[in-house]
Enzyme design. Structure first.
Site, PDB file in Angstrom:
ATOM      1  N   TYR A   9       0.817  -1.215   0.000  1.00  0.00           N
ATOM      2  CA  TYR A   9       0.000   0.000   0.000  1.00  0.00           C
ATOM      3  C   TYR A   9       0.856   1.273   0.000  1.00  0.00           C
ATOM      4  O   TYR A   9       0.412   2.307   0.482  1.00  0.00           O
ATOM      5  CB  TYR A   9      -0.942   0.027   1.214  1.00  0.00           C
ATOM      6  CG  TYR A   9      -1.726  -1.245   1.421  1.00  0.00           C
ATOM      7  CD1 TYR A   9      -2.594  -1.714   0.453  1.00  0.00           C
ATOM      8  CD2 TYR A   9      -1.592  -1.987   2.598  1.00  0.00           C
ATOM      9  CE1 TYR A   9      -3.311  -2.887   0.641  1.00  0.00           C
ATOM     10  CE2 TYR A   9      -2.306  -3.164   2.788  1.00  0.00           C
ATOM     11  CZ  TYR A   9      -3.168  -3.595   1.799  1.00  0.00           C
ATOM     12  OH  TYR A   9      -3.883  -4.754   1.994  1.00  0.00           O
ATOM     13  N   TYR A 137     -14.456  -5.426   3.240  1.00  0.00           N
ATOM     14  CA  TYR A 137     -13.077  -5.804   2.895  1.00  0.00           C
ATOM     15  C   TYR A 137     -12.907  -7.267   3.270  1.00  0.00           C
ATOM     16  O   TYR A 137     -13.083  -7.641   4.429  1.00  0.00           O
ATOM     17  CB  TYR A 137     -12.040  -4.953   3.635  1.00  0.00           C
ATOM     18  CG  TYR A 137     -10.639  -5.442   3.337  1.00  0.00           C
ATOM     19  CD1 TYR A 137      -9.984  -5.055   2.167  1.00  0.00           C
ATOM     20  CD2 TYR A 137      -9.997  -6.345   4.182  1.00  0.00           C
ATOM     21  CE1 TYR A 137      -8.733  -5.546   1.853  1.00  0.00           C
ATOM     22  CE2 TYR A 137      -8.746  -6.840   3.873  1.00  0.00           C
ATOM     23  CZ  TYR A 137      -8.109  -6.437   2.711  1.00  0.00           C
ATOM     24  OH  TYR A 137      -6.864  -6.928   2.399  1.00  0.00           O
ATOM     25  N   ASP A 240     -17.149 -13.419   7.933  1.00  0.00           N
ATOM     26  CA  ASP A 240     -15.707 -13.187   7.881  1.00  0.00           C
ATOM     27  C   ASP A 240     -15.316 -12.564   9.220  1.00  0.00           C
ATOM     28  O   ASP A 240     -15.432 -11.352   9.404  1.00  0.00           O
ATOM     29  CB  ASP A 240     -15.389 -12.251   6.707  1.00  0.00           C
ATOM     30  CG  ASP A 240     -13.907 -11.880   6.645  1.00  0.00           C
ATOM     31  OD1 ASP A 240     -13.164 -12.244   7.572  1.00  0.00           O
ATOM     32  OD2 ASP A 240     -13.518 -11.225   5.664  1.00  0.00           O
ATOM     33  N   LYS A 269      -6.192 -13.485  11.513  1.00  0.00           N
ATOM     34  CA  LYS A 269      -5.512 -12.468  12.336  1.00  0.00           C
ATOM     35  C   LYS A 269      -5.199 -12.886  13.789  1.00  0.00           C
ATOM     36  O   LYS A 269      -4.085 -13.264  14.074  1.00  0.00           O
ATOM     37  CB  LYS A 269      -6.300 -11.163  12.297  1.00  0.00           C
ATOM     38  CG  LYS A 269      -6.261 -10.532  10.892  1.00  0.00           C
ATOM     39  CD  LYS A 269      -6.570  -9.063  10.894  1.00  0.00           C
ATOM     40  CE  LYS A 269      -6.168  -8.407   9.604  1.00  0.00           C
ATOM     41  NZ  LYS A 269      -7.204  -8.391   8.541  1.00  0.00           N
TER      42      LYS A 269
HETATM   43  C1  PLP Z   1      -7.301  -8.719   7.108  1.00  0.00           C
HETATM   44  C2  PLP Z   1      -8.596  -9.235   6.644  1.00  0.00           C
HETATM   45  C3  PLP Z   1      -8.667 -10.219   5.653  1.00  0.00           C
HETATM   46  C4  PLP Z   1      -7.468 -10.725   4.903  1.00  0.00           C
HETATM   47  O1  PLP Z   1      -6.575 -11.394   5.717  1.00  0.00           O
HETATM   48  P1  PLP Z   1      -5.054 -11.600   5.234  1.00  0.00           P
HETATM   49  O2  PLP Z   1      -4.463 -12.477   6.274  1.00  0.00           O
HETATM   50  O3  PLP Z   1      -4.442 -10.240   5.182  1.00  0.00           O
HETATM   51  O4  PLP Z   1      -5.098 -12.238   3.900  1.00  0.00           O
HETATM   52  C5  PLP Z   1      -9.919 -10.718   5.329  1.00  0.00           C
HETATM   53  N1  PLP Z   1     -11.026 -10.277   5.942  1.00  0.00           N
HETATM   54  C6  PLP Z   1     -10.992  -9.335   6.899  1.00  0.00           C
HETATM   55  C7  PLP Z   1     -12.253  -8.918   7.571  1.00  0.00           C
HETATM   56  C8  PLP Z   1      -9.776  -8.765   7.273  1.00  0.00           C
HETATM   57  O5  PLP Z   1      -9.744  -7.805   8.209  1.00  0.00           O
END
Ligand code: PLP
Length: 423
Positions: A9, A137, A240, A269
């Protein structure tokens, strides 16, 4: 010669040299030269235990001594088996199956493929598109880019390269909103489902907190309404929880606020406490059992090399143990108290002409401004006060490590507030 490292980025012409991190301890990391910075973002929201947590470090060291890696194709091992059982135990009731992968984006790709194949195997191959939300996202890989906000979601230039999906408006009702106040948002979802359900396989959402799309928060009623709509239109509900999972919204999972079980849930994460990259895609019996059958098309054709990596699974197990034994949900509540008091309830901040909104949920707080230019210089300002902030777009936010104590939490909120109020 400048470093060959290509930063994410980053605008290559204008970027300033990245400071070099040489270590870390607790909520702080240390730069070459000795400068210590209190990390208000816990490194893109994953280092929930802070840096160099002795139990996590030891778990990795012990596992490294036994088995660093082995393929999960046709083989299994204790750390993967134990972690899968733990995830089933702590996640919403009914998510009984765990597919590992190596990052949040890949975990979401797995979820989408699972949903498409699920409908295919049930004789509904036309249900091969996703329904996703504006301000979403879900990651940076191609499949994920296609379900991120197509306008503000950083990927608009790739539009021609991406498959087409359906988008519903981002929810507008706040976390505290009543059931009636959420109705308009649910009606908007219903409209898209009514028009396109024949080709929609899954509804994707970051439950309660759309994170990288602008920290947009909404109500548990929205999750419950979405659950009911998915039943009505034979659409899988995919949560997600890559960002919201492991306490970020104040409960272990955002789904817990609404007592909703999605059909598929993605974690990453915080899963390993940030110590290694890993992800898990959880599924209910209903989804899993559709893959039991006689044809070769019943196999789920996905298998990242590093799925179920023993080091990652072992440190994830330790992370979960620390989370429960050290009462992280209690700590998150304490952090939430400080965030509410110092940011959400600060009248001067709310009245500042640059500020559009101040929102807090769990261990997350954001100051949204009207115009991104009013955050130019905020990161450098915070760094002078010993705080690492990384605002993006119109959002100055904190998602601290849960081991951050109250004084440090106030140091962070102070740096965020003073940027507006001390000038
Ligand atoms: C960070 C994130 C992702 C992507 O995860 P990566 O490990 O960076 O590929 C997907 N969904 C959400 C909600 C995120 O915050």
């Amino acid at each position: 010669m400048p470093s060959p490292v290509w930063h994410p980025y980053a605008h290559l012409k204008t970027q300033s040299p990245a400071p070099k991190v040489v270590g870390g301890e607790g909520p702080r990391f240390t730069l070459e030269g000795g400068e210590s910075l209190l990390d208000a973002t816990c490194s893109w929201w994953c280092m929930i235990h802070g840096y160099r947590h002795p139990r996590l470090v030891e778990a990795i060291q012990r596992q490294a001594d036994e088995l660093c890696h082995v393929m999960l194709g046709g083989l299994t091992h204790d750390p993967a088996d134990r972690l899968a059982r733990e995830l089933v135990r702590i996640s919403p009731e009914g998510l009984n199956h765990v597919f590992f992968s190596d990052s949040g984006s890949v975990g979401m790709e797995v979820a989408m493929k699972m949903a498409v194949q699920y409908h295919y195997l049930r004789g509904k191959p036309a249900k091969h598109r996703m329904l996703t939300l504006m301000k979403a996202y879900h990651g940076d890989t191609a499949g994920c880019m296609a379900v991120c906000d197509p306008e503000e979601g950083m990927h608009s230039l790739f539009a021609g390269f991406l498959p087409q999906h359906h988008f519903a408006p981002a929810p507008t009702a706040s976390f505290e909103a009543s059931e009636a106040e959420v109705q308009a948002d649910l009606d908007a979802l219903r409209q898209v489902l009514e028009a396109h359900h024949q080709e929609i396989g899954a509804l994707l959402m970051e439950p309660l907190l759309q994170a990288a799309g602008g920290l947009n928060m909404t109500s548990p009623h929205y999750l419950r309404g979405a659950r009911a709509l998915c039943e009505e239109f034979d659409v899988l509900l995919v949560f997600d929880e890559v960002a919201t999972g492991f306490g970020r919204t104040g409960r272990l999972f955002a789904a817990d606020h609404a007592d909703v079980t999605p059909d598929i849930m993605v974690l990453s994460k915080g899963l390993t406490g940030g110590y290694l990259g890993h992800a898990a895609t959880l599924a209910t019996d209903r989804v899993h059992d559709a893959f039991i059958g006689d044809s070769e098309l019943h196999a789920f054709m996905h298998g990242p090399t590093f799925m179920g990596n023993p080091l990652a699974c072992r440190v994830a197990l330790e992370s979960l143990a620390v989370f429960e034994e050290d009462d992280y949900l209690g700590r998150i509540q304490t952090l939430n108290g400080v965030l509410c008091e110092e940011l959400r309830d600060d009248a001067a901040l709310a009245d500042h002409p640059a500020v559009a909104d101040v929102r807090v949920l769990g261990a997350t707080a954001v100051i949204e401004v009207h115009d991104a230019t009013s955050l130019e210089g905020a990161a450098a300002f915070a760094r002078q006060r010993g705080v690492w902030l990384r605002p993006f777009g119109r959002w100055l936010y904190t998602m601290p490590a849960y081991i951050t104590d109250e004084d440090d939490m106030r140091r962070i909120t102070g740096a965020m507030k003073d940027w507006f109020l001390s000038a």
